[in-house]
Design a protein around this motif. Structure first.
Motif, mmCIF file in Angstrom:
data_model
loop_
_atom_site.group_PDB
_atom_site.id
_atom_site.type_symbol
_atom_site.label_atom_id
_atom_site.label_comp_id
_atom_site.label_asym_id
_atom_site.label_seq_id
_atom_site.Cartn_x
_atom_site.Cartn_y
_atom_site.Cartn_z
ATOM 1 N N LEU B 211 -69.761 38.120 5.637
ATOM 2 C CA LEU B 211 -70.580 38.888 6.615
ATOM 3 C C LEU B 211 -70.112 39.685 7.676
ATOM 4 C CD1 LEU B 211 -73.248 35.864 7.344
ATOM 5 C CD2 LEU B 211 -73.734 38.106 6.216
ATOM 6 N N GLU B 212 -69.000 39.414 8.242
ATOM 7 C CA GLU B 212 -68.145 39.928 9.161
ATOM 8 C C GLU B 212 -67.717 41.412 8.361
ATOM 9 O OE1 GLU B 212 -67.402 36.694 8.084
ATOM 10 O OE2 GLU B 212 -68.314 35.880 10.263
ATOM 11 N N ALA B 215 -70.663 43.643 8.101
ATOM 12 C CA ALA B 215 -71.156 44.257 9.488
ATOM 13 C C ALA B 215 -70.324 45.436 9.851
ATOM 14 C CB ALA B 215 -71.053 43.027 10.662
ATOM 15 N N GLU B 216 -69.020 45.148 9.558
ATOM 16 C CA GLU B 216 -68.052 46.236 9.998
ATOM 17 C C GLU B 216 -68.329 47.316 9.044
ATOM 18 O OE1 GLU B 216 -63.828 44.818 9.632
ATOM 19 O OE2 GLU B 216 -63.738 46.839 8.532
ATOM 20 N N PRO B 259 -76.240 46.560 12.459
ATOM 21 C CA PRO B 259 -75.546 46.772 11.400
ATOM 22 C C PRO B 259 -76.128 45.754 10.121
ATOM 23 C CG PRO B 259 -74.004 46.304 13.108
ATOM 24 C CD PRO B 259 -75.233 46.307 13.635
ATOM 25 N N MET C 1 -65.218 42.520 12.069
ATOM 26 C CA MET C 1 -66.069 42.370 13.334
ATOM 27 C C MET C 1 -66.994 41.074 13.271
ATOM 28 S SD MET C 1 -69.304 44.938 13.467
ATOM 29 C CE MET C 1 -70.328 44.884 14.921
ATOM 30 N N ALA C 2 -66.952 40.392 14.275
ATOM 31 C CA ALA C 2 -67.474 39.175 14.260
ATOM 32 C C ALA C 2 -69.201 39.244 14.472
ATOM 33 C CB ALA C 2 -66.984 38.433 15.712
ATOM 34 N N VAL C 3 -69.646 38.193 13.520
ATOM 35 C CA VAL C 3 -70.952 37.906 13.436
ATOM 36 C C VAL C 3 -71.359 36.804 14.345
ATOM 37 C CG1 VAL C 3 -72.956 37.764 12.134
ATOM 38 C CG2 VAL C 3 -71.028 39.458 11.501
#
Lengths: 734, 448, 318
Positions: B211-212, B215-216, B259, C1-3
């Motif tokens: 997921l990270e 999102a990025e 995102p 990126m932290a979620v």
């Protein structure tokens, strides 16, 4: 608390405990303390001792210990110079009595193993059944829980004759009560009297001959105590829970027939602990409410032909009637039936003759349940095609009845009578109209049967608020006129009462969440001046609905502190709506269209919305199919605002609410209304008259545009200007 | 979301010009507020207002369109986590996977099956929506040929998949007019594919390994100016997919996390080799937020239940589905067969017709238009009373089909029997059972 | 990126209900999160599947459903054993279909005798269904309670019309009851309140909010279950914090689409697989809505659902 009763009870308790001690001592000598002791086939030991004290009596030695406790419980004898014996000592004496009696009966089982039969039925040579074992207990106990047997009458002694005994027993049977019998009066027992009278006794007929001695009372009390443990989840020793369970759920009472001796008083005092009152046929002193039983504790000197009815009333037992006993079929399937001219046998009301129906509440003593009086000719005495004046006066009484409920009960007459096959009922009050078909008369239907219908259905549908119903039916012109005059007076009072009710005068409003099945977050708030948006539920309806179904969709809400009187916001209401909407609706106004308006379900009678150009409000009703000045038809509006959402600028309203003094007062009230469908305007014209006058614009209805003037804002604005409609000069809506 | 109709109305020109298709600005505002109209329909809005309202009224999950014309597929646009809160907007696109590794016969068989698979239910066409073409061979000519083949064979939406960015770019360019979904931008190729998608105005799938990472990459693409993205979190087990899908949807709705404000793509076909199990995982994805569901085959016994499930879950809870008003003949009816009438709420129809069917008593079922309301609600709303039933019974033609004149009405409507007999003097009105489940017993003892 | 994972704040928990006779119980319920939302709560007892057994040889089943039981149909005890021995059933659901007044209408004591026989033949928890006829079910289920004392059966359906009579008997003989209401969260809650007022213990109540088949109203049942679960977990609606049962098999296997052969409806594919998937997918949907006990029929459908439950109980990495 009567001093006579108290002292007698305490005296009796001393005697009984004394007897128990003597018997116990003798038994101990004979068998020793480890001798097993108990009632047969039960896991509840001596059930009263087990249930109340939590002590499992398994041996004679255990019994001795309990008797020692009894002596501690026993209050001192009442002496002549003490004038204030309290209820408490008598109740404690009663408890001690039961413990001692259980031990006496247990020792009897030890000494004479065959003193009682083991089973549900008496034997030819022994009619005494003794303690109910666990099998009987469970099977019969279920009936106490599910309501098929609401409770029991514990009868001590005997009636003056076998016939009277049989009559009382049968009357109790008819009310589905169990009859637990013990003790003798002058050597006679009720059980023996029933056998003499040819009445079958035993568990299956619910006439249970427990034992010949008054000590057998404990079999009845033990049954009740076990019911609480077995069905109420009450733990042994939790006496408070056990006694409460019995008071709330087991509709039992003691009925001593014959001279009440000290020992009986002691037992009666004990029974009061369970909330079971005493109804006596002899003139003993009475104990009126003190708060342990539901109503009175001891009532006395009741004639035998009234004793059952009185007992039921005192214990607060509800009458259940499962069937409407008339010669025709009965049910909702016949509601829509029409009786045409060709099929007509009889008619009344409907402008053809005088006709009136009235339901009023009375004092408990003024109503004899089930009494149906017919004055004047009935259907079997008239010719086909006859018309008669008609009046039906229904008198109800109930401990929970309130005069406010009368109109709601009365309104039920329409569909309840209509459910009868072969009868058509239209209207209400003094505009009612009944037609009876030929086929119905052929099958033997009488007007009198309508009384049976109302009696049965009122009990079935409104049992929570009604205890007694009697019906008087008149076809005699003079009497009908009398009733009509009386009814008119009642109607006027009622109308005044409803008019006098305002949102300010009541602290409690009601919710309606009936529509949450399809509008999950919808909560209707119903106040005296704001009926449900469906138009079907007003404040009184909700009040009754709650009484009848306390867990249902209409719940009372304490409105609490007023946050904003013009918006119609209260703290209690806000909190309730937040919770009942499952946290979706955070604030709600009862009187505003623009700010936190009420959610809408989907079944509203009308929708109100804004007309920005006219600075006003329009309302359209469900029956108006055409286009409206807001650019949406009713169906489109309904689709936009339904489903339990809060939609500022759009609100579901009932026709009744349009005519209320609280109608959208946050936006200026009725004065804001600039457009209505013509049919709606005409429908409410009469009702809004007084408000228009109060506004100082008696001709206000003429200023409201309708669909004949226009169905767009552009079309109606000139009209409003011409009429000088007040909305045009009011503060901007947005 | 969140703007009320009144708030929107305040920004509108208040001219009641009607050019948007509804008579007043207030009505238009309400349509906007309930997502039933587009801002563009108003010709007089300034760009500033459009942006302001657009921003405020855009659903938190963007609506992405794949394909063109009649078979264009709308995805996303979701505004709630649970269907009862409002409704789920766009049902998932069941997508057939074709690979350049398959032989011609398999491809042609699967494609034919794909095209043939279409069902009609309550007037709605149910069919698989798209074809995914996957390039797995080194030699890209097979992939290109397959893309061409599929383009020539169906108008359905396309998903083009290839790890070889060049091959993928060529394929996309070859059919960019069809607006295919490009699968997929990864950390490595995001910039290239991002530019390609932008250039050709095609939607782009984003694939992360977590997921990270997802999102990025998604954020990066948003910054590049891409608007139409589709998300793949990389999960390839049922449990992990469930978790990722919920987190993606919740982030978009509850946190307005941009995102993740897009539809998703999921691959049951890569999670098992058992086609039955694959169907079960696909079913899970219908309920829990899959937008494009890639399947390895389209067999009737699995795609039909999947389409049903998707129709059920995506039905608007506030707008009951309705069936057509007409006479339904159940079984081999004749002039003595019973005649029953009920409303056109689809559930009513399905249950009643099912029970009549089960009774084995051939019967005529008259379905009257009640605007999709159930019997009692329709009656209460005045759409199923004697005054409207009678004209329908007279006009529908049932009088020519049966000799008798007996009409069975729902038990709950007993109250209108009298009125109805007056409106239909030739007919005898019979009161049927209250519950459909008692119909078989009722019909078995029915006599003409 | 932290979620940042947006989590739901659960305030309630589903009650844990032990089913079956003492010493051999299976527990259901206990969830502290939405179905399979294991990243933010626990599901200590994964949902269970009860296999259907009928008290008579079924007449209206498609062959595809009957085939696995053809050798035991008509002998409910043997049928139940086969479910356990051959198909590994975790629970048995006995459908007393022949008590239906519209069918054979067998008397209550006969039904009780059949139930007794089945309950003696199995050691897993036993669910016993009447036919949703308020009066007949009262007679039948009361007799069943009495005959099977001590077995902690799950009996139902209890409706507003008969909850008192059946509930009281269930208390007396210590069975678990199934509170059945027609697709409405408020009615479900109300019946649970009434059962509480009757003193039915909280660890003896299961909710049956009514189940429809795929394509036949499933969406209504789905949403009601979902709403019940939300109310229980998030809105602290104590009277809805009970496990949910979905009696789905009999709904699925009566619909037209499982009865049509492939020849009759070629577009619908293989009849057997279709029936299995219709049942399994109906189950899959209600599982995701919050069902704790699924009443199912076809062994292959059951296997698919069991695998599904296993898969969803693993959070996994990828």
């Amino acid at each position: 608390m009567s001093k006579i009763i108290c002292s007698a009870a305490i005296r009796g308790a001393h005697k009984i405990v004394g007897t128990a001690e003597a018997k116990c001592e003798a038994a101990l000598k004979k068998w020793g303390p480890v001798q097993e002791l108990g009632f047969p086939n039960t896991t509840y030991y001596l059930p009263i001792i087990y249930g109340i004290l939590g002590i499992p009596v398994k041996t004679l030695g255990d019994a001795k210990g309990v008797l020692d406790k009894c002596k501690e419980l026993l209050p001192a004898q009442v002496s002549d110079n003490v004038w204030l014996p309290y209820l408490a000592p008598a109740l404690e004496a009663g408890m001690a009595t039961f413990f001692a009696e259980e031990i006496v009966e247990a020792i009897r089982y030890l000494e004479e193993p065959n003193c009682y039969t083991q089973g549900e039925n008496p034997l030819p040579d022994n009619i005494w059944l003794g303690a109910a074992d666990d099998v009987i207990m469970r099977k019969r106990g279920v009936e106490f829980v599910d309501g098929t047997a609401p409770g029991f009458a514990a009868i001590l002694g005997a009636a003056p004759t076998s016939e009277i005994a049989a009559k009382i027993a049968i009357e109790l049977q008819e009310k589905n009560l169990y009859v637990f019998m013990c003790a003798d009066h002058e050597g006679k027992t009720m059980s023996e009297q029933l056998v003499e009278a040819g009445v079958q006794i035993g568990w299956p007929t619910r006439l249970v001959s427990f034992g010949p001695s008054y000590t057998a009372t404990v079999f009845a009390m033990g049954f009740a105590t076990r019911a609480a443990m077995s069905f109420g989840g009450v733990k042994p020793g939790d006496f408070a829970a056990n006694l409460h369970y019995n008071k709330d759920r087991i509709f039992a009472f003691a009925m001593p027939l014959g001279t009440v001796i000290d020992e009986w008083y002691a037992n009666a005092a004990g029974a009061i602990n369970w909330g079971f009152p005493t109804i006596a046929d002899t003139p003993i002193p009475e104990i009126l409410p003190t708060g342990i039983c539901t109503y009175e504790h001891v009532v006395s000197n009741i004639p035998h032909d009234q004793i059952v009815a009185r007992a039921i009333e005192v214990r607060g037992l509800k009458v259940t009637i499962s069937k409407v006993d008339i010669p025709m079929s009965y049910g909702p399937a016949f509601e829509g039936e029409r009786i045409r001219k060709d099929d007509l046998y009889f008619e009344c009301g409907g402008g053809r003759t005088l006709g009136v129906e009235l339901t009023v509440s009375k004092d408990m003593s003024e109503v004899e349940d089930g009494k149906i009086e017919m004055v004047g000719p009935d259907l079997d005495q008239i010719k086909e095609g006859a018309k008669l004046p008609f009046a039906m006066l229904i008198e109800v009484a109930g401990r929970q009845m309130q005069p406010d409920f009368e109109p709601i009960l009365e309104r039920q007459v329409h569909h309840l009578v209509n459910y009868v096959q072969g009868i058509m009922h239209i209207g209400q009050r003094n505009i009612m109209w009944i037609r009876v078909g030929k086929a119905a008369v052929e099958k033997g239907l009488l007007l009198k049967h309508l009384g049976k219908v109302m009696h049965a259905k009122y009990h079935q549908d409104f049992g929570n608020i009604i205890d007694k119903v009697q019906i008087k039916i008149y076809t005699d012109e003079e009497r009908v006129k009398e009733i009509l005059e009386m009814a008119k007076k009642v109607y006027r009072q009622r109308d005044k009462r409803v008019e006098g009710m305002t949102d300010e005068t009541e602290e409690t409003y009601y919710s309606c969440t009936l529509c949450q099945s399809f509008a999950p977050s919808h909560v209707c708030i119903i106040t005296p001046e704001r009926t449900g948006m469906c138009g079907a539920y007003n404040w009184l309806d909700c009040k009754v609905s709650f009484e009848i179904n306390p867990t249902g969709p209409n719940q009372p809400i304490e409105k609490g502190e007023c946050i904003d009187p013009a918006m119609g916001q209260w703290k209690g209401i806000t909190d309730f709506v937040f919770k009942a909407s499952r946290q979706k609706i955070e604030q709600v106004s009862a009187y505003s269209l623009m700010n936190f308006p009420m959610t809408a379900c989907g079944c509203f009678e009308c929708v109100a919305t804004i007309l920005p150009m006219c600075n006003g409000i329009m309302v359209v009703s469900r029956d108006f199919m055409g286009m409206t000045p807001c650019g949406m038809k009713f169906t489109t509006l309904a689709g936009m605002v339904g489903g339990g959402n809060q939609t500022p600028g759009f609100l579901g309203v009932s026709k009744h609410y349009i005519c209320s003094r609280k109608f959208l007062i946050a936006e200026g009230g009725l004065k804001r209304v600039v457009w209505l469908p013509k049919m709606l305007k005409e429908e409410i014209a009469e009702r809004i008259k007084p408000i228009c006058e109060e506004m100082g614009i008696p001709n206000f209805p003429e200023m409201i545009a309708d669909d004949t003037i226009g169905t767009t804002e552009e079309e109606i604005l000139p009209f409003l200007e011409e009429k000088g409609h007040p909305a045009l000069t009011m503060d901007p809506l947005m | 979301m969140g703007l009320s109709g009144i708030e929107i109305f305040k920004k509108l020109p208040k001219t009641n010009c009607g050019k948007c298709g509804v008579p007043t600005c207030l009505a238009f505002a309400m349509k906007l507020a309930t997502g039933k109209a587009e801002l563009d329909a108003c010709p007089d809005l300034s760009e500033d207002v459009k942006e302001e309202l657009g921003e405020a009224s855009a659903p938190p999950v963007r609506t992405v369109v794949i394909g063109t014309g009649e078979r264009a597929v709308k995805l996303g646009g979701e505004t709630v986590l649970f269907r009862h809160e409002k409704r789920f907007e766009n049902p998932p696109a069941f997508t057939l996977l074709l690979s350049d590794k398959m032989d011609e016969a398999e491809i042609s068989a699967k494609l034919t099956k794909f095209k043939d698979t279409t069902y009609e239910r309550v007037g709605i066409v149910l069919q698989p929506a798209m074809v995914a073409v996957k390039g797995e061979c080194k030699d890209t000519s097979g992939f290109m040929a397959l893309v061409e083949n599929v383009c020539n064979n169906t108008d359905a939406g396309l998903v083009l998949m290839n790890e070889d960015v060049d091959a993928l770019s060529r394929a996309v360019k070859s059919c960019s007019n069809r607006k295919p979904l490009i699968y997929a931008a990864t950390r490595k190729n995001a910039e290239t594919l991002g530019n390609l998608a932008k250039e050709l105005s095609c939607p782009l799938a984003v694939k992360g390994n977590s997921l990270e990472e997802l999102a990025e990459i998604s954020e990066k693409l948003i910054k590049m100016g891409l608007k139409d993205l589709v998300l793949d979190s990389g999960a390839r087990t049922a449990g992990k997919s469930m978790e990722d899908q919920i987190i993606i949807r919740r982030s978009a709705l509850m946190k307005k996390f941009k995102p993740f404000g897009f539809p998703t793509i999921v691959f049951p076909c890569e999670m098992t080799d058992n086609p039955m199990k694959e169907a079960m995982i696909a079913c899970q994805m219908i309920v829990k937020y899959g937008s494009i569901i890639i399947l390895s085959e389209m067999k009737g016994h699995s795609i039909f239940p999947l389409l049903l499930a998707s129709m059920n879950i995506f039905t608007d809870p506030q707008r009951p589905m309705a069936v057509e008003q007409k006479i339904y003949e159940i079984g081999a009816t004749d002039e003595n067969s019973p005649v029953l009438i009920t409303g056109n709420f689809s559930l009513t129809y399905f249950i009643v017709s099912g029970e009549v069917d089960a009774s084995h008593v051939p019967s005529y079922l008259l379905i009257k238009d009640t605007e999709g309301l159930s019997v009692l609600t329709a009656w209460a709303a005045g759409k199923f009373g004697a005054d409207t039933i009678a004209p329908f019974v007279k006009k529908c033609g049932i009088e020519e089909k049966v000799k008798h004149r007996k009409l069975v009405i729902p038990g709950y409507l007993a109250t209108i029997s009298g009125e109805l007999e007056e409106e239909l003097p030739d007919w005898q009105i019979l009161i049927g059972p209250r519950e459909a489940s008692h119909l078989p017993a009722y019909l078995k003892q029915w006599n003409a | 990126m932290a979620v940042e994972i947006p989590k739901v704040a659960y305030a309630g928990k589903i009650k844990e209900i032990p089913l079956g006779r003492e010493g051999n119980t299976i527990t259901v319920g206990g969830e502290s999160c939405y179905p399979f939302h294991l990243f933010e709560g626990a599901m200590p007892h994964p949902p269970k599947i009860a296999m259907e057994v009928y008290d008579r040889a079924p007449e209206d089943w498609p062959d595809t459903a009957l085939e696995p039981f053809a050798d035991v149909a008509g002998d409910p005890a043997a049928w139940a054993r086969k479910c356990i021995d051959t198909y590994g059933a975790e629970m048995i659901a006995l459908q007393l279909a022949s008590t239906d007044p519209n069918a054979e209408n067998i008397p209550a004591d006969e039904a009780a005798a059949i139930t007794k026989k089945v309950s003696d033949a199995v050691d897993v928890p036993l669910i016993v269904f009447g036919t949703s006829n308020v009066d007949k079910d009262t007679e039948v289920l009361k007799a069943v309670c009495e005959a099977c004392e001590g077995k902690n059966l799950i009996i139902g359906p209890l409706s507003e019309g008969n909850y008192r009579a059946i509930g009281a008997t269930a208390i007396g003989y210590k069975h678990t009851v199934m509170a059945s209401t027609p697709i409405d969260i408020n009615l479900a809650k109300q019946l649970n309140i009434l059962l509480g007022n009757l003193n039915v213990p909280d660890d003896k109540i299961i909710i049956d909010p009514t189940t429809g088949a795929l394509g036949y109203g499933l969406e209504y049942c789905y949403s009601v279950m979902e709403r019940i679960r939300m109310a229980a977990l998030v809105q602290e609606d104590e009277r809805l914090q009970f496990p949910i049962l979905a009696n789905l098999a009999k709904e699925v296997w009566k619909i037209k689409e499982v009865k049509l052969s492939e020849t009759e409806a070629p577009l619908l594919g293989d009849q057997k697989k279709r029936g299995i998937l219709m049942e399994a997918m109906t189950a899959q949907c209600v599982l995701l809505a919050g069902a704790d006990i699924l009443v199912m029929r076809h062994p292959e459908a059951i296997n698919l659902v069991k695998e599904s439950i296993q898969d969803l109980m693993i959070r996994g990495e990828g």
